[in-house]
Design an enzyme around this catalytic site. Structure first.
Site, mmCIF file in Angstrom:
data_model
loop_
_atom_site.group_PDB
_atom_site.id
_atom_site.type_symbol
_atom_site.label_atom_id
_atom_site.label_comp_id
_atom_site.label_asym_id
_atom_site.label_seq_id
_atom_site.Cartn_x
_atom_site.Cartn_y
_atom_site.Cartn_z
ATOM 1 C CB CYS A 83 -5.854 86.512 -76.816
ATOM 2 S SG CYS A 83 -6.621 87.954 -78.024
ATOM 3 C CG ASP A 84 -4.214 82.939 -71.066
ATOM 4 O OD1 ASP A 84 -3.789 82.084 -71.800
ATOM 5 O OD2 ASP A 84 -5.125 83.013 -70.398
#
Length: 202
Positions: A71-72
């Site tokens: 995730c980012d």
């Protein structure tokens, strides 16, 4: 039983998953985020999420049932992409610009089925309306150090929650991980959240 690996160092993402009944293992990718250049916030966060998941996948054996989640998050504001601030002065300047206005928090999610090598990905986007905070509040908030380590220089699940008036979209996405979006990605691999809770959903 499927096993989830979180390819992120974010304590907020880990806490969110644990609060939702999951117990992922954590393996930090060590990806150099500076190598990705794009003016598209959604593309940037998704590319970085993919890179994180792929880096961790490369270090793990090809085991059936292992799922790797990268995730980012980035904040799109005033035509700019805001990741983590470079320091206190940057964080203060951002808050002076953001107060009383709104931005869009994008979180990229990339899920890899380590056994098959298949992957699925998507971006969650949530509009965040910031309070019209005073200079003194900005000074006090930045002095806590919290905004220096998070995308957009704010959190919604910590001290920064005082300064978020409202959101349009998924709250978890602003924390750093959208649970409904993760559920949809898991379904592409025919995995239910119930299996990750350790219970059958049949």
């Amino acid at each position: 039983m499927p096993r989830l690996v979180l390819a992120s160092a974010s304590p907020a993402r880990l806490a969110l998953l644990r609060a939702a009944g999951l117990d992922p293992s954590v393996q930090v990718s060590g990806v150099d985020e500076s190598v990705v250049k794009t003016d598209d916030a959604a593309e940037l966060c998704l590319t970085l999420a993919r890179m994180k998941a792929q880096a961790v996948a490369a270090d793990l054996p090809k085991e059936e049932g292992t799922l790797i989640l990268g995730c980012d998050s980035v904040l799109a504001f005033d035509g700019e992409i805001l990741g983590k601030p470079s320091g206190e002065d940057d964080a203060k300047a951002r808050w002076r610009a953001m107060r009383g206005r709104a931005g869009v928090l994008h979180t990229g999610h990339h899920l890899i089925d380590q056994g098959s090598g298949q992957n699925a990905e998507a971006v969650g986007s949530t509009i965040v309306h910031f309070a019209d905070v005073s200079d003194a509040e900005i000074e006090a908030y930045v002095a806590t150090g919290e905004p220096l380590y998070v995308a957009g220089a704010f959190t919604i699940d910590g001290r920064g929650g005082f300064f978020v008036e409202r959101i349009e979209g998924d709250h978890g996405n602003v924390v750093g991980l959208s649970l409904p979006l993760l559920r949809r990605l898991l379904m592409k691999f025919e995995v239910s959240v119930g299996q990750l809770w350790g219970k059958s959903t049949s």
